[in-house]
Design a protein around this motif. Structure first.
Motif, PDB file in Angstrom:
ATOM      1  N   ASP A 182       0.141   2.550   4.491  1.00  0.00           N
ATOM      2  CA  ASP A 182       1.552   2.726   4.861  1.00  0.00           C
ATOM      3  C   ASP A 182       2.039   4.218   4.768  1.00  0.00           C
ATOM      4  O   ASP A 182       2.680   4.632   5.607  1.00  0.00           O
ATOM      5  CB  ASP A 182       2.653   2.109   4.250  1.00  0.00           C
ATOM      6  CG  ASP A 182       2.239   1.943   2.731  1.00  0.00           C
ATOM      7  OD1 ASP A 182       1.323   1.681   2.341  1.00  0.00           O
ATOM      8  OD2 ASP A 182       3.466   1.674   1.785  1.00  0.00           O
TER       9      ASP A 182
ATOM     10  N   HIS B 283       3.344   0.581   8.122  1.00  0.00           N
ATOM     11  CA  HIS B 283       2.699  -0.687   7.499  1.00  0.00           C
ATOM     12  C   HIS B 283       1.590  -0.302   6.758  1.00  0.00           C
ATOM     13  O   HIS B 283       0.996   0.766   6.936  1.00  0.00           O
ATOM     14  CB  HIS B 283       2.413  -1.779   8.773  1.00  0.00           C
ATOM     15  CG  HIS B 283       3.456  -2.728   9.218  1.00  0.00           C
ATOM     16  ND1 HIS B 283       4.116  -3.528   8.461  1.00  0.00           N
ATOM     17  CD2 HIS B 283       4.112  -2.395  10.521  1.00  0.00           C
ATOM     18  CE1 HIS B 283       5.044  -4.135   9.025  1.00  0.00           C
ATOM     19  NE2 HIS B 283       5.207  -3.505  10.246  1.00  0.00           N
ATOM     20  N   ASP B 284       1.046  -1.645   6.078  1.00  0.00           N
ATOM     21  CA  ASP B 284      -0.108  -1.467   4.804  1.00  0.00           C
ATOM     22  C   ASP B 284      -1.177  -1.498   5.726  1.00  0.00           C
ATOM     23  O   ASP B 284      -2.447  -1.153   5.276  1.00  0.00           O
ATOM     24  CB  ASP B 284       0.232  -2.143   3.847  1.00  0.00           C
ATOM     25  CG  ASP B 284       1.191  -2.218   3.069  1.00  0.00           C
ATOM     26  OD1 ASP B 284       2.299  -1.390   3.634  1.00  0.00           O
ATOM     27  OD2 ASP B 284       1.207  -2.302   1.695  1.00  0.00           O
TER      28      ASP B 284
ATOM     29  N   ILE C 114      -0.123  -7.283  12.292  1.00  0.00           N
ATOM     30  CA  ILE C 114      -1.003  -6.497  11.393  1.00  0.00           C
ATOM     31  C   ILE C 114      -2.507  -6.935  11.069  1.00  0.00           C
ATOM     32  O   ILE C 114      -2.411  -8.376  10.384  1.00  0.00           O
ATOM     33  CB  ILE C 114      -0.218  -6.316  10.082  1.00  0.00           C
ATOM     34  CG1 ILE C 114       0.992  -5.486  10.165  1.00  0.00           C
ATOM     35  CG2 ILE C 114      -0.884  -5.669   8.898  1.00  0.00           C
ATOM     36  CD1 ILE C 114       2.309  -6.193  10.674  1.00  0.00           C
TER      37      ILE C 114
ATOM     38  N   ASP D 108      -2.040  -3.301  -0.842  1.00  0.00           N
ATOM     39  CA  ASP D 108      -1.947  -3.798   0.672  1.00  0.00           C
ATOM     40  C   ASP D 108      -1.658  -5.199   0.856  1.00  0.00           C
ATOM     41  O   ASP D 108      -1.147  -5.750   1.773  1.00  0.00           O
ATOM     42  CB  ASP D 108      -3.057  -3.177   1.389  1.00  0.00           C
ATOM     43  CG  ASP D 108      -4.465  -3.993   0.863  1.00  0.00           C
ATOM     44  OD1 ASP D 108      -5.117  -4.953   1.431  1.00  0.00           O
ATOM     45  OD2 ASP D 108      -4.830  -3.430  -0.247  1.00  0.00           O
TER      46      ASP D 108
ATOM     47  N   ALA E  26       7.199  -9.907  -0.744  1.00  0.00           N
ATOM     48  CA  ALA E  26       7.637  -9.190   0.309  1.00  0.00           C
ATOM     49  C   ALA E  26       9.272  -8.965  -0.270  1.00  0.00           C
ATOM     50  O   ALA E  26      10.166  -9.971  -0.041  1.00  0.00           O
ATOM     51  CB  ALA E  26       7.703  -9.917   1.515  1.00  0.00           C
TER      52      ALA E  26
ATOM     53  N   ARG F  34      10.221   3.512  -0.613  1.00  0.00           N
ATOM     54  CA  ARG F  34       9.818   3.871   0.858  1.00  0.00           C
ATOM     55  C   ARG F  34      10.457   5.252   1.246  1.00  0.00           C
ATOM     56  O   ARG F  34      10.205   6.208   2.021  1.00  0.00           O
ATOM     57  CB  ARG F  34      10.320   2.648   1.834  1.00  0.00           C
ATOM     58  CG  ARG F  34       9.362   1.478   1.642  1.00  0.00           C
ATOM     59  CD  ARG F  34       9.836   0.144   2.418  1.00  0.00           C
ATOM     60  NE  ARG F  34       8.824  -0.799   2.259  1.00  0.00           N
ATOM     61  CZ  ARG F  34       9.320  -2.105   2.374  1.00  0.00           C
ATOM     62  NH1 ARG F  34      10.427  -2.538   2.933  1.00  0.00           N
ATOM     63  NH2 ARG F  34       8.481  -3.077   2.091  1.00  0.00           N
TER      64      ARG F  34
ATOM     65  N   LEU G 106       8.946   2.630   9.250  1.00  0.00           N
ATOM     66  CA  LEU G 106       8.733   1.043   9.226  1.00  0.00           C
ATOM     67  C   LEU G 106       8.849   0.167  10.299  1.00  0.00           C
ATOM     68  O   LEU G 106      10.369   0.258  10.639  1.00  0.00           O
ATOM     69  CB  LEU G 106       8.924   0.388   8.025  1.00  0.00           C
ATOM     70  CG  LEU G 106       8.655  -1.026   7.615  1.00  0.00           C
ATOM     71  CD1 LEU G 106       7.034  -1.396   7.808  1.00  0.00           C
ATOM     72  CD2 LEU G 106       9.358  -1.748   6.403  1.00  0.00           C
TER      73      LEU G 106
ATOM     74  N   ASP H 120       9.185  -5.944   9.579  1.00  0.00           N
ATOM     75  CA  ASP H 120       8.795  -6.074   7.948  1.00  0.00           C
ATOM     76  C   ASP H 120       7.394  -6.705   7.440  1.00  0.00           C
ATOM     77  O   ASP H 120       6.480  -6.488   8.221  1.00  0.00           O
ATOM     78  CB  ASP H 120       9.993  -7.080   7.590  1.00  0.00           C
ATOM     79  CG  ASP H 120       9.451  -8.674   8.234  1.00  0.00           C
ATOM     80  OD1 ASP H 120       8.469  -8.996   8.260  1.00  0.00           O
ATOM     81  OD2 ASP H 120      10.703  -9.406   8.717  1.00  0.00           O
ATOM     82  N   LYS H 121       7.222  -6.803   6.066  1.00  0.00           N
ATOM     83  CA  LYS H 121       5.965  -6.933   5.681  1.00  0.00           C
ATOM     84  C   LYS H 121       5.657  -8.351   5.505  1.00  0.00           C
ATOM     85  O   LYS H 121       4.565  -8.742   4.433  1.00  0.00           O
ATOM     86  CB  LYS H 121       5.617  -5.930   4.615  1.00  0.00           C
ATOM     87  CG  LYS H 121       5.758  -4.632   5.062  1.00  0.00           C
ATOM     88  CD  LYS H 121       5.240  -3.724   3.849  1.00  0.00           C
ATOM     89  CE  LYS H 121       5.383  -2.120   4.292  1.00  0.00           C
ATOM     90  NZ  LYS H 121       5.020  -1.264   3.463  1.00  0.00           N
TER      91      LYS H 121
ATOM     92  N   TYR I 140       2.024 -10.265   5.379  1.00  0.00           N
ATOM     93  CA  TYR I 140       0.847 -10.010   4.334  1.00  0.00           C
ATOM     94  C   TYR I 140       1.408 -10.043   3.030  1.00  0.00           C
ATOM     95  O   TYR I 140       0.689 -10.284   2.110  1.00  0.00           O
ATOM     96  CB  TYR I 140       0.103  -8.827   4.853  1.00  0.00           C
ATOM     97  CG  TYR I 140       0.765  -7.830   5.041  1.00  0.00           C
ATOM     98  CD1 TYR I 140       0.901  -6.577   4.342  1.00  0.00           C
ATOM     99  CD2 TYR I 140       1.545  -7.128   6.234  1.00  0.00           C
ATOM    100  CE1 TYR I 140       1.766  -5.375   4.517  1.00  0.00           C
ATOM    101  CE2 TYR I 140       2.077  -6.092   6.492  1.00  0.00           C
ATOM    102  CZ  TYR I 140       2.162  -5.306   5.671  1.00  0.00           C
ATOM    103  OH  TYR I 140       2.847  -4.016   5.963  1.00  0.00           O
ATOM    104  N   GLN I 141       2.779  -9.738   2.785  1.00  0.00           N
ATOM    105  CA  GLN I 141       3.228  -9.676   1.242  1.00  0.00           C
ATOM    106  C   GLN I 141       3.653 -11.139   0.980  1.00  0.00           C
ATOM    107  O   GLN I 141       4.029 -11.908   1.857  1.00  0.00           O
ATOM    108  CB  GLN I 141       4.160  -8.564   1.041  1.00  0.00           C
ATOM    109  CG  GLN I 141       3.708  -7.179   1.120  1.00  0.00           C
ATOM    110  CD  GLN I 141       4.667  -6.222   0.745  1.00  0.00           C
ATOM    111  OE1 GLN I 141       5.746  -6.411   0.799  1.00  0.00           O
ATOM    112  NE2 GLN I 141       4.190  -4.892   0.917  1.00  0.00           N
TER     113      GLN I 141
END
Length: 333
Positions: A129, A136-137, A145, A173, A204, A212, A221, A224-225, A228-229
Motif C-alpha cells: 500500500d 491497496h496492500d 486485489i 497484507d 478491516a 493512512r 485508496l 476498501d480492504k 482481504y482483511q
C-alpha cells in the motif's frame, strides 16, 4: 482455575489494596519498556520532523532523524522499532517496484538504525500500500486485489528488507500463503535468523484512518480492504489464521487493532501459547490524545492503563505510538 474464597469477613479483598506496598505485592501483571515496539514513519529529506495532523505528537522523520530517534529508544530500553514509509506520490506505481528497491526509504532507515543503535531490533512492514497507486496492500486487476501475484511481490520486498538488515519482517497484507512463501525465500537466501511477526489477525477496521494519513495512502485508496482483511464480527476465523501462519513458519503473531480486539488476544495466547502481540493502532492513539487535549480524560493515566490492558489480555508486547513516553515514565518510577 476455580477460585477458592472464604466467606466474608474472613475474606476481605480490600486488605490487599490498603497500601501501595501491598498493591505492588499482589499485582498480577507488569508493564516494562521491554514490552514495547515503537512504530515510526520515515520520509525523504534531511533534518525533517514533520507533524502528522491526525496523530498529535507523532512525526514523520527523515532518515537522519530516524537514527536519532533510535538512539533515544535504545537509551530507554525499548527493544524494537517498526518502520513505515511515507512514499512520495511520484514513486507510487501500478507495479509497486519501489517496494523492493534496495535503497527505498524503509531500507535506508533500517541501515541507519543499525549504524546508530545496533542493539535495537528493526521491524519492517511488508505490504504494497505505501507504493501502490491504488492504495491497496496488493495488486489490483479488474477491480480485484489479486493474491498469488501479490505474494510474489511481497517475497521480493521481504528479501530486500532482510538484505538491508531487518531483524523482524512484519507482513501486514493479509494475502493467503504469504508466510510460507516468505519463510521459504528467507531460508533459501541465507536469512535463516530473520524473524516473521505476522499480522495474522488483521481486521478491516475503521481505526486505521490516521495511519493512512501518516503514510500518505488515504487519497490513493480506491474502495476498501474487506476482501482481504478480516470481518470484525469473526473470532473463530482468527484462530484458523493464527494456526495457518504458525504452520507456515511465523515466529510471532499479531492482532490488529488492539483494544477493540482484546478478546482475540486472549484466545490466541490461551489457544496457542506463542509470542503474541497487538497493535495499538492510530485511531486508538488519536482518540486518547484528542480526549486528553480537550481535558476530558487524564491522558497520562489512560495511556498507561491502555497499555496494561494488553498485558492482562495475554500479550507479550504491543506496538504503540506511546512507546517512548511510556518508557520514560517507567524509567522514572
Amino acid at each position: 482455575m476455580t477460585p477458592t474464597v472464604a466467606p466474608f469477613p474472613a475474606a476481605r479483598f480490600r486488605r490487599a489494596r490498603r497500601t501501595s506496598a501491598l498493591r505492588a505485592l499482589t499485582q498480577e501483571n507488569a508493564l516494562t519498556p521491554g514490552d514495547l515496539i515503537w512504530p515510526i514513519f520515515v520520509r525523504d529529506g534531511k533534518g525533517i520532523e514533520e507533524p502528522v495532523g491526525s496523530m498529535p505528537g507523532v512525526m514523520r522523520r527523515s532518515v537522519d532523524k530516524i537514527a536519532q530517534a533510535a538512539k533515544h529508544a535504545q537509551s530507554l530500553g525499548i527493544p524494537a522499532i517498526c518502520l513505515f514509509p511515507y512514499t512520495d506520490d511520484s514513486l507510487k506505481t501500478e507495479d509497486c517496484a519501489e517496494a523492493w528497491n534496495p535503497n527505498n526509504l524503509s531500507n535506508q532507515a533500517t541501515r541507519a538504525i543499525k549504524d546508530a543503535a545496533p542493539d535495537i531490533a528493526v521491524m519492517t512492514d511488508v505490504a504494497l500500500d505505501p507504493y501502490n497507486i491504488n492504495g491497496h496492500d496488493g495488486f489490483v486487476e479488474d477491480d480485484v486485489i489479486v493474491n498469488d501475484r501479490t505474494v510474489d511481490a511481497l517475497v521480493k520486498m521481504t528479501l530486500a528488507q532482510a538484505e538491508a538488515g531487518a531483524d523482524i519482517i512484519g507482513p501486514s497484507d493479509m494475502m493467503d500463503g504469504r508466510i510460507g512463501a516468505m519463510r521459504s525465500a528467507l531460508e533459501s537466501e541465507g536469512h535463516q535468523n530473520v524473524m516473521i511477526l505476522s499480522y495474522a489477525a488483521k481486521y478491516a477496521s475503521a481505526y486505521y484512518g490516521p495511519f493512512r494519513d501518516a503514510v500518505g495512502a488515504s487519497g490513493a485508496l480506491k474502495g476498501d480492504k474487506k476482501t482481504y482483511q478480516m470481518n470484525p464480527a469473526n473470532s473463530d476465523e482468527a484462530m484458523r489464521l493464527i494456526q495457518r501462519d504458525l504452520q507456515e513458519g511465523a515466529d510471532m503473531v499479531m492482532v490488529k487493532p488492539g483494544m477493540p480486539y482484546l478478546d482475540i488476544c486472549r484466545r490466541v495466547k490461551d489457544g496457542f501459547g506463542v509470542p503474541t502481540y497487538a497493535y495499538q493502532v492510530s485511531g486508538e492513539y488519536a482518540m486518547i490524545e484528542a480526549a486528553a487535549q480537550n481535558g476530558w480524560i487524564d491522558g497520562e493515566r489512560v495511556m498507561m492503563e491502555s497499555l496494561m490492558c494488553f498485558k492482562r489480555a495475554g500479550c507479550d508486547g504491543v506496538l504503540s505510538y506511546f512507546a517512548p513516553r511510556v518508557a520514560e515514565i517507567l524509567a522514572n518510577g
